[in-house]
Design a protein around this motif. Structure first.
Motif, PDB file in Angstrom:
ATOM      1  N   VAL A 102       0.831  -1.207   0.000  1.00  0.00           N
ATOM      2  CA  VAL A 102       0.000   0.000   0.000  1.00  0.00           C
ATOM      3  C   VAL A 102       0.866   1.257   0.000  1.00  0.00           C
ATOM      4  O   VAL A 102       0.690   2.162  -0.835  1.00  0.00           O
ATOM      5  CB  VAL A 102      -0.944  -0.013   1.214  1.00  0.00           C
ATOM      6  CG1 VAL A 102      -1.685   1.331   1.324  1.00  0.00           C
ATOM      7  CG2 VAL A 102      -1.952  -1.147   1.102  1.00  0.00           C
ATOM      8  N   LEU A 103       1.821   1.323   0.920  1.00  0.00           N
ATOM      9  CA  LEU A 103       2.654   2.528   1.031  1.00  0.00           C
ATOM     10  C   LEU A 103       3.571   2.689  -0.185  1.00  0.00           C
ATOM     11  O   LEU A 103       3.762   3.808  -0.681  1.00  0.00           O
ATOM     12  CB  LEU A 103       3.480   2.459   2.309  1.00  0.00           C
ATOM     13  CG  LEU A 103       2.691   2.487   3.624  1.00  0.00           C
ATOM     14  CD1 LEU A 103       3.629   2.367   4.822  1.00  0.00           C
ATOM     15  CD2 LEU A 103       1.834   3.738   3.722  1.00  0.00           C
ATOM     16  N   THR A 159       3.079   1.590  -3.233  1.00  0.00           N
ATOM     17  CA  THR A 159       2.285   1.963  -4.411  1.00  0.00           C
ATOM     18  C   THR A 159       1.957   3.444  -4.404  1.00  0.00           C
ATOM     19  O   THR A 159       2.117   4.140  -5.419  1.00  0.00           O
ATOM     20  CB  THR A 159       0.985   1.142  -4.443  1.00  0.00           C
ATOM     21  OG1 THR A 159       1.306  -0.263  -4.519  1.00  0.00           O
ATOM     22  CG2 THR A 159       0.137   1.520  -5.643  1.00  0.00           C
ATOM     23  N   LEU A 160       1.513   3.953  -3.265  1.00  0.00           N
ATOM     24  CA  LEU A 160       1.186   5.383  -3.175  1.00  0.00           C
ATOM     25  C   LEU A 160       2.430   6.244  -3.388  1.00  0.00           C
ATOM     26  O   LEU A 160       2.386   7.253  -4.108  1.00  0.00           O
ATOM     27  CB  LEU A 160       0.564   5.676  -1.812  1.00  0.00           C
ATOM     28  CG  LEU A 160      -0.804   5.022  -1.532  1.00  0.00           C
ATOM     29  CD1 LEU A 160      -1.223   5.293  -0.099  1.00  0.00           C
ATOM     30  CD2 LEU A 160      -1.854   5.527  -2.508  1.00  0.00           C
ATOM     31  N   ALA A 161       3.548   5.853  -2.779  1.00  0.00           N
ATOM     32  CA  ALA A 161       4.769   6.648  -2.902  1.00  0.00           C
ATOM     33  C   ALA A 161       5.316   6.606  -4.322  1.00  0.00           C
ATOM     34  O   ALA A 161       5.718   7.646  -4.871  1.00  0.00           O
ATOM     35  CB  ALA A 161       5.821   6.130  -1.913  1.00  0.00           C
ATOM     36  N   PHE A 194       3.713   6.009  -7.121  1.00  0.00           N
ATOM     37  CA  PHE A 194       2.817   6.742  -8.016  1.00  0.00           C
ATOM     38  C   PHE A 194       3.020   8.244  -7.879  1.00  0.00           C
ATOM     39  O   PHE A 194       3.085   8.974  -8.870  1.00  0.00           O
ATOM     40  CB  PHE A 194       1.361   6.377  -7.707  1.00  0.00           C
ATOM     41  CG  PHE A 194       0.362   7.063  -8.582  1.00  0.00           C
ATOM     42  CD1 PHE A 194       0.171   6.663  -9.897  1.00  0.00           C
ATOM     43  CD2 PHE A 194      -0.390   8.127  -8.103  1.00  0.00           C
ATOM     44  CE1 PHE A 194      -0.753   7.305 -10.721  1.00  0.00           C
ATOM     45  CE2 PHE A 194      -1.314   8.773  -8.902  1.00  0.00           C
ATOM     46  CZ  PHE A 194      -1.491   8.359 -10.221  1.00  0.00           C
ATOM     47  N   ALA A 195       3.171   8.712  -6.646  1.00  0.00           N
ATOM     48  CA  ALA A 195       3.362  10.151  -6.429  1.00  0.00           C
ATOM     49  C   ALA A 195       4.706  10.618  -6.970  1.00  0.00           C
ATOM     50  O   ALA A 195       4.794  11.681  -7.603  1.00  0.00           O
ATOM     51  CB  ALA A 195       3.255  10.459  -4.937  1.00  0.00           C
ATOM     52  N   GLU A 253       4.472  10.621 -10.808  1.00  0.00           N
ATOM     53  CA  GLU A 253       3.391  11.372 -11.442  1.00  0.00           C
ATOM     54  C   GLU A 253       3.517  12.878 -11.245  1.00  0.00           C
ATOM     55  O   GLU A 253       3.218  13.660 -12.141  1.00  0.00           O
ATOM     56  CB  GLU A 253       2.050  10.880 -10.889  1.00  0.00           C
ATOM     57  CG  GLU A 253       0.830  11.434 -11.610  1.00  0.00           C
ATOM     58  CD  GLU A 253       0.750  10.976 -13.055  1.00  0.00           C
ATOM     59  OE1 GLU A 253       0.052  11.630 -13.860  1.00  0.00           O
ATOM     60  OE2 GLU A 253       1.388   9.953 -13.382  1.00  0.00           O
ATOM     61  N   GLU A 265      -7.445  11.414  -8.293  1.00  0.00           N
ATOM     62  CA  GLU A 265      -6.120  10.785  -8.272  1.00  0.00           C
ATOM     63  C   GLU A 265      -6.188   9.328  -7.833  1.00  0.00           C
ATOM     64  O   GLU A 265      -5.525   8.466  -8.404  1.00  0.00           O
ATOM     65  CB  GLU A 265      -5.187  11.576  -7.351  1.00  0.00           C
ATOM     66  CG  GLU A 265      -4.853  12.965  -7.869  1.00  0.00           C
ATOM     67  CD  GLU A 265      -4.257  12.909  -9.266  1.00  0.00           C
ATOM     68  OE1 GLU A 265      -3.295  12.142  -9.488  1.00  0.00           O
ATOM     69  OE2 GLU A 265      -4.757  13.640 -10.155  1.00  0.00           O
ATOM     70  N   LEU A 266      -6.990   9.041  -6.822  1.00  0.00           N
ATOM     71  CA  LEU A 266      -7.112   7.647  -6.380  1.00  0.00           C
ATOM     72  C   LEU A 266      -7.801   6.792  -7.436  1.00  0.00           C
ATOM     73  O   LEU A 266      -7.457   5.615  -7.630  1.00  0.00           O
ATOM     74  CB  LEU A 266      -7.870   7.577  -5.051  1.00  0.00           C
ATOM     75  CG  LEU A 266      -7.126   8.134  -3.831  1.00  0.00           C
ATOM     76  CD1 LEU A 266      -8.000   8.026  -2.586  1.00  0.00           C
ATOM     77  CD2 LEU A 266      -5.817   7.379  -3.617  1.00  0.00           C
ATOM     78  N   LEU A 311      -5.251   6.098 -10.047  1.00  0.00           N
ATOM     79  CA  LEU A 311      -4.348   5.048  -9.565  1.00  0.00           C
ATOM     80  C   LEU A 311      -4.981   3.674  -9.690  1.00  0.00           C
ATOM     81  O   LEU A 311      -4.314   2.709 -10.085  1.00  0.00           O
ATOM     82  CB  LEU A 311      -3.973   5.327  -8.109  1.00  0.00           C
ATOM     83  CG  LEU A 311      -3.105   4.272  -7.419  1.00  0.00           C
ATOM     84  CD1 LEU A 311      -1.777   4.093  -8.146  1.00  0.00           C
ATOM     85  CD2 LEU A 311      -2.869   4.654  -5.962  1.00  0.00           C
ATOM     86  N   SER A 312      -6.276   3.568  -9.374  1.00  0.00           N
ATOM     87  CA  SER A 312      -6.951   2.270  -9.494  1.00  0.00           C
ATOM     88  C   SER A 312      -7.035   1.799 -10.947  1.00  0.00           C
ATOM     89  O   SER A 312      -7.024   0.598 -11.209  1.00  0.00           O
ATOM     90  CB  SER A 312      -8.358   2.359  -8.894  1.00  0.00           C
ATOM     91  OG  SER A 312      -9.173   3.254  -9.652  1.00  0.00           O
TER      92      SER A 312
END
Length: 280
Positions: free
Chosen positions: A92-93, A95-97, A99-100, A103, A185-186, A189-190
């Protein structure tokens, strides 16, 4: 292509495959010897160490002593909680990091990415003393939560660096089309996640195996009987039953089998994910 070239290519292929088979046998043979001998009596282990169990040497007494005198059911539960919890939190962490960082074009993004790459090179065990002090101040010593937090921090640098290569390879048109259609944004990402699925599988496999097999942090942060993992439980059981060879080999088998199963299940995703990530 000439006949000699084809023959040389076939000979080289045979030699390569032959060497790979030899190396595979050298790696598998000790594990097979341990597993086979764990089903024998002590005389059967010493008299015929490379023979299969028969009517005279077959015995499950070693496993009986392992489960009656050890806490392997509890150890397996603890290892499962720690491994699954750390892997999910890392995914989870990371993937978010990732992507940010890929992007959003901000000035400090390359610097942050460089810190994660630096984290891959520096072993987390160098910070054992500060970690212990932190866990004491947070009142998390001898808990599974402490292990999950440490393993997540240990796994994040490689996970983020690997996932960044996948997110960079996603076509920008896909994300732009999602945003034009009103996706947040979410939601964007999905939409992108299915395209980086091999990278997620690679991160999961890279994360799970070292965590399940680690002895250092369970010994330092969660040594209590109620929070022991499989690796720590095997190590302490071996120390107590050093002369009980059937029980000793049974404990080693119980500790090794999960690693073999995890590698067999995730080996394809591991190799495919890493190779594609490097190629990108």
């Amino acid at each position: 292509m000439t006949t000699k070239t084809r023959a040389a290519g076939r000979a080289g292929s045979l030699v390569t495959h032959g060497l790979l088979i030899v190396f595979a046998l050298l790696a598998i043979a000790p594990i097979l010897v341990i597993v086979v001998n764990s089903f024998k009596t002590t005389p059967g282990i010493f008299n015929e160490p490379f023979a299969l169990p028969n009517s005279e040497t077959f015995s499950l007494a070693g496993y009986d002593r392992v489960f009656n005198r050890g806490d392997f059911v509890l150890n397996y539960r603890n290892s499962l909680i720690v491994t699954v919890g750390s892997t999910v939190l890392t995914l989870v962490l990371a993937t978010l990091a990732a992507f940010a960082l890929t992007e959003y074009k901000v000035r400090f993004a390359p610097v942050v990415g460089g810190f994660f790459v630096l984290g891959i090179m520096l072993p987390i065990r160098l910070g054992t003393v500060p970690i212990i002090k932190t866990m004491i101040s947070w009142q998390l010593m001898d808990t599974l939560v402490a292990l999950i937090l440490v393993y997540t921090a240990m796994s994040l640098p490689l996970a983020i660096a690997l996932l960044m290569t996948y997110f960079k390879a996603v076509p920008a048109a896909v994300k732009e089309a999602a945003r034009i259609d009103g996706a947040g944004e979410l939601q964007t990402l999905s939409i992108v996640l299915p395209m980086v699925r091999p990278g997620l599988a690679a991160v999961a496999s890279v994360t799970m195996l070292p965590i399940w097999n680690d002895l250092w942090f369970p010994l330092i942060l969660a040594p209590g009987r109620a929070n022991q993992t499989v690796t720590l439980g095997v190590q302490q059981f071996v120390g107590q039953f050093l002369n009980d060879y059937p029980a000793l080999l049974g404990a080693l088998t119980l500790g090794a089998v999960p690693l073999v199963v995890l590698f067999v299940v995730f080996s394809r995703q591991f190799v495919q994910g890493l190779s594609q990530g490097i190629g990108k």
